[in-house]
Scaffold this active site. Structure first.
Site, PDB file in Angstrom:
ATOM      1  N   LEU A 104     -12.566  40.108  -5.410  1.00 42.72           N
ATOM      2  CA  LEU A 104     -12.615  40.767  -6.707  1.00 42.72           C
ATOM      3  C   LEU A 104     -12.449  42.273  -6.576  1.00 42.72           C
ATOM      4  O   LEU A 104     -11.814  42.915  -7.424  1.00 42.72           O
ATOM      5  CB  LEU A 104     -13.948  40.452  -7.397  1.00 42.72           C
ATOM      6  CG  LEU A 104     -14.269  38.980  -7.660  1.00 42.72           C
ATOM      7  CD1 LEU A 104     -15.620  38.859  -8.360  1.00 42.72           C
ATOM      8  CD2 LEU A 104     -13.182  38.309  -8.490  1.00 42.72           C
ATOM      9  N   ASP A 155     -15.569  49.584   1.794  1.00 45.56           N
ATOM     10  CA  ASP A 155     -15.825  48.274   2.380  1.00 45.56           C
ATOM     11  C   ASP A 155     -16.485  48.485   3.735  1.00 45.56           C
ATOM     12  O   ASP A 155     -16.308  49.528   4.364  1.00 45.56           O
ATOM     13  CB  ASP A 155     -14.518  47.485   2.542  1.00 45.56           C
ATOM     14  CG  ASP A 155     -14.748  45.979   2.639  1.00 45.56           C
ATOM     15  OD1 ASP A 155     -14.621  45.303   1.603  1.00 45.56           O
ATOM     16  OD2 ASP A 155     -15.081  45.501   3.736  1.00 45.56           O
ATOM     17  N   SER A 178     -23.562  37.201 -11.148  1.00 46.64           N
ATOM     18  CA  SER A 178     -22.974  35.860 -11.020  1.00 46.64           C
ATOM     19  C   SER A 178     -23.598  34.960 -12.063  1.00 46.64           C
ATOM     20  O   SER A 178     -24.738  35.189 -12.498  1.00 46.64           O
ATOM     21  CB  SER A 178     -23.261  35.297  -9.622  1.00 46.64           C
ATOM     22  OG  SER A 178     -22.991  33.904  -9.569  1.00 46.64           O
ATOM     23  N   TYR A 225     -29.639  33.744  -3.463  1.00 47.70           N
ATOM     24  CA  TYR A 225     -28.472  34.297  -4.152  1.00 47.70           C
ATOM     25  C   TYR A 225     -28.765  34.507  -5.632  1.00 47.70           C
ATOM     26  O   TYR A 225     -28.471  35.565  -6.196  1.00 47.70           O
ATOM     27  CB  TYR A 225     -27.290  33.349  -3.965  1.00 47.70           C
ATOM     28  CG  TYR A 225     -25.989  33.852  -4.527  1.00 47.70           C
ATOM     29  CD1 TYR A 225     -25.310  34.908  -3.923  1.00 47.70           C
ATOM     30  CD2 TYR A 225     -25.429  33.275  -5.660  1.00 47.70           C
ATOM     31  CE1 TYR A 225     -24.104  35.370  -4.433  1.00 47.70           C
ATOM     32  CE2 TYR A 225     -24.224  33.726  -6.184  1.00 47.70           C
ATOM     33  CZ  TYR A 225     -23.571  34.775  -5.564  1.00 47.70           C
ATOM     34  OH  TYR A 225     -22.380  35.245  -6.073  1.00 47.70           O
ATOM     35  N   LYS A 268     -28.854  38.109  -7.715  1.00 41.12           N
ATOM     36  CA  LYS A 268     -27.982  38.368  -8.866  1.00 41.12           C
ATOM     37  C   LYS A 268     -28.787  38.493 -10.157  1.00 41.12           C
ATOM     38  O   LYS A 268     -28.434  39.261 -11.063  1.00 41.12           O
ATOM     39  CB  LYS A 268     -26.945  37.255  -8.989  1.00 41.12           C
ATOM     40  CG  LYS A 268     -25.979  37.180  -7.800  1.00 41.12           C
ATOM     41  CD  LYS A 268     -25.194  38.463  -7.610  1.00 41.12           C
ATOM     42  CE  LYS A 268     -24.108  38.326  -6.568  1.00 41.12           C
ATOM     43  NZ  LYS A 268     -23.295  39.551  -6.420  1.00 41.12           N
TER      44      LYS A 268
END
Length: 256
Positions: free
Chosen positions: A17, A36, A146, A159, A163
């Site tokens: 993305l 990055d 997410s 996770y 998020k």
């Protein structure tokens, strides 16, 4: 916000993305810094979009500060920061081998939630000291959460927590930053064609695509990037979380 000539920083910009967003915004005239943790990936995308590469772990204050310094020197203070850096992974809280290792949970939260907060706070401080633009706006920060924040599946406790934290901090920070003219938004992608998804078998990827109401396919990174553009140019979007998922609601388990 006008994209032409605007300084933009994209974290996780070396792939998925983030890379799609860097390219999309560069095509519309933005001056992009690609951040990055992989120097090779950051440089490759930076070369493709005519931007600069910055190497940093988003949880490292010193490295992120250096990246912001480099972006500012090259393009001016970043007026838009799009945070796509993150990690996946899945583990049951209590599995066949016993309880989930605590460091696995900690790492996911550290990278996804604390890493996002680290970038946000450092970038927003610089924006707050910059001259105001049209309508008093000084900048925009877009975080990536997410749909797992709402529909977390079995094995996604860490996770989903990481998020969900991003979702929960969006509104209070947007309210705080209103006095600076800095908008804060969060996007919640569903299942997209990214390197994280590429870790799954092809059969599982196809089954996931069939489970999306419409369009009945995986999301394309450029569709995420298009939404980023919409958020940046529409100054009345602030303090909100937007799902981009084709009306998907995750089932308790991944399809076999």
């Amino acid at each position: 916000m006008k994209l032409e000539g605007t300084s933009v920083l994209v974290t996780g910009g070396g792939s998925g993305l983030g890379a799609a967003t860097a390219g999309w915004l560069a095509e519309r005239g933005a001056r992009v810094a690609v951040l990055d943790r992989s120097a090779e990936a950051a440089q490759r995308v930076a070369d493709e979009v005519g931007g600069i590469a910055c190497v940093a772990d988003v949880t490292d204050e010193t490295a992120v500060t250096a990246a912001l310094d480099a972006a500012t020197e090259a393009h001016g203070v970043p007026r838009a920061v799009v945070m796509c850096a993150g990690i996946g992974g899945a583990s049951r809280v209590v599995g066949r081998d016993g309880p989930m290792p605590l460091d696995a949970f900690t790492k996911t939260v550290q990278v996804n939630l604390i890493g996002s907060f680290n970038v946000l706070r450092l970038a927003a401080h610089r924006m707050s000291e910059a001259d105001p633009m049209e309508d008093g706006e000084r900048g925009v920060v877009i975080a990536t959460a997410s749909v797992a924040a709402y529909d977390g599946q079995i094995g996604q406790a860490a996770y989903a927590a990481s998020k969900g934290g991003i979702v929960s901090m969006t509104l209070p920070i947007a309210r705080e930053f209103a006095r600076f003219g800095i908008r804060v938004m969060t996007l919640c992608p569903g299942i997209f064609e990214t390197p994280l998804l590429g870790e799954l078998p092809a059969e599982s990827q196809e089954a996931l695509g069939r489970g999306i109401p419409y369009p009945t396919r995986l999301g394309r990174p450029e569709e995420y990037a298009q939404l980023v553009e919409s958020v940046l140019v529409n100054r009345y979007l602030n303090g909100e979380v937007i799902r981009i998922d084709g009306a998907l609601r995750l089932s308790p388990k991944w399809p076999n």
